[in-house]
Design a protein around this motif. Structure first.
Motif, PDB file in Angstrom:
ATOM      1  N   ASN A 126      40.239  28.327  32.943  1.00  0.00           N
ATOM      2  CA  ASN A 126      41.444  28.371  33.633  1.00  0.00           C
ATOM      3  C   ASN A 126      42.644  27.294  33.487  1.00  0.00           C
ATOM      4  N   ILE A 153      52.076  37.619  37.289  1.00  0.00           N
ATOM      5  CA  ILE A 153      51.193  38.076  36.181  1.00  0.00           C
ATOM      6  C   ILE A 153      49.685  37.793  36.466  1.00  0.00           C
ATOM      7  N   ARG A 154      49.449  36.533  36.722  1.00  0.00           N
ATOM      8  CA  ARG A 154      48.270  35.959  37.015  1.00  0.00           C
ATOM      9  C   ARG A 154      47.621  36.552  38.249  1.00  0.00           C
ATOM     10  N   ALA A 155      48.603  36.785  39.302  1.00  0.00           N
ATOM     11  CA  ALA A 155      48.027  37.221  40.666  1.00  0.00           C
ATOM     12  C   ALA A 155      47.603  38.731  40.285  1.00  0.00           C
ATOM     13  N   HIS A 205      42.620  29.665  26.709  1.00  0.00           N
ATOM     14  CA  HIS A 205      42.056  31.130  26.559  1.00  0.00           C
ATOM     15  C   HIS A 205      41.178  31.388  25.723  1.00  0.00           C
ATOM     16  N   ALA A 240      47.761  26.319  25.698  1.00  0.00           N
ATOM     17  CA  ALA A 240      47.179  27.466  26.513  1.00  0.00           C
ATOM     18  C   ALA A 240      46.417  28.342  25.641  1.00  0.00           C
ATOM     19  N   ALA A 248      46.848  40.007  37.686  1.00  0.00           N
ATOM     20  CA  ALA A 248      45.448  40.168  36.608  1.00  0.00           C
ATOM     21  C   ALA A 248      44.125  39.780  37.576  1.00  0.00           C
ATOM     22  N   ALA A 300      38.650  33.997  39.644  1.00  0.00           N
ATOM     23  CA  ALA A 300      37.875  32.922  38.715  1.00  0.00           C
ATOM     24  C   ALA A 300      37.473  31.946  39.499  1.00  0.00           C
ATOM     25  N   ARG A 317      55.095  34.135  35.476  1.00  0.00           N
ATOM     26  CA  ARG A 317      53.808  33.806  35.302  1.00  0.00           C
ATOM     27  C   ARG A 317      52.682  33.669  36.271  1.00  0.00           C
ATOM     28  N   VAL A 318      52.912  33.200  37.564  1.00  0.00           N
ATOM     29  CA  VAL A 318      52.333  33.320  38.680  1.00  0.00           C
ATOM     30  C   VAL A 318      51.981  34.670  39.125  1.00  0.00           C
ATOM     31  N   PRO A 344      45.506  26.757  35.563  1.00  0.00           N
ATOM     32  CA  PRO A 344      45.996  26.009  36.843  1.00  0.00           C
ATOM     33  C   PRO A 344      45.000  24.771  37.445  1.00  0.00           C
ATOM     34  N   GLY A 390      43.775  36.370  38.781  1.00  0.00           N
ATOM     35  CA  GLY A 390      43.415  35.162  38.564  1.00  0.00           C
ATOM     36  C   GLY A 390      42.686  34.314  39.493  1.00  0.00           C
TER      37      GLY A 390
END
Length: 204
Positions: A119, A27-29, A114, A110, A31, A36, A24-25, A121, A33
């Protein structure tokens, strides 16, 4: 020396959840994240205070839960306690139900984040106050859901250590994460968050 079933379940659950969290981390990186964050120095006047626009939690909450789960596994290996006096199939089913309910609550929370475009985190700014959906029932569905997943693994493993550690675990989450998030949200959203806090419980 043979590794007990209890230790295997706790260790396996910790590893699987750590992998899921790592994915998950990643994927966020990928994308972007981190984009933000509204300013390069990570600061924004929350409610005009000039304070950092983040909650300032002591650690990422999933890592806190994983740390306690790993600690339970180590304690079971070093100072093993008798397992829950329940047949294995019953333990597995009960644990699976608890974990499934926990994941369901996490996914609902979540989804609301979304939809609001804010955000997840707590190390990133909160850009919108979410008060609908599952948030009408609990102010902290992410932590409620993760607690159920933790308990599900503890029950499936039959681990008294995992169940006993829920007390210090929730103390750490309440004081080191939730209290800091609440202070941040009060600072940023003022009366709107105060009204929400007054009508919805922290947990259930």
């Amino acid at each position: 020396m043979a590794i007990s079933e209890t230790v295997l379940i706790l260790a396996g659950g910790t590893v699987v959840l750590l992998i899921v969290f790592g994915i998950r981390v990643a994927i966020r990186a990928i994308a972007g994240g981190a984009a933000a964050v509204p300013r390069s120095d990570g600061r924004e006047a929350a409610g005009g205070s000039g304070a950092p626009d983040v909650a300032g939690v002591i650690a990422l909450p999933p890592l806190i839960f994983l740390g306690f789960l790993a600690a339970a596994g180590v304690l079971e290996a070093v100072v093993p306690l008798p397992t829950l006096a329940v047949q294995s199939p019953v333990r597995y089913l009960g644990g699976a139900v608890l974990a499934a309910c926990g994941f369901g609550i996490i996914f609902m929370a979540a989804g609301r984040f979304h939809a609001a475009g804010t955000n997840i985190p707590p190390t990133l700014p909160t850009t919108a106050l979410v008060v609908d959906g599952i948030y009408r029932r609990t102010r902290n569905p992410f932590y409620l859901g993760t607690t159920l997943v933790y308990l599900g693994l503890g029950v499936a493993a039959g681990s008294f250590w995992a169940i006993a550690l829920i007390v210090p675990l929730l103390w750490v989450i309440n004081t080191g994460v939730i209290a800091r998030e609440e202070h941040y949200l009060e600072r940023k959203f003022g009366d709107a968050y105060g009204a929400y806090k007054a009508r919805v419980r922290r947990w259930i």
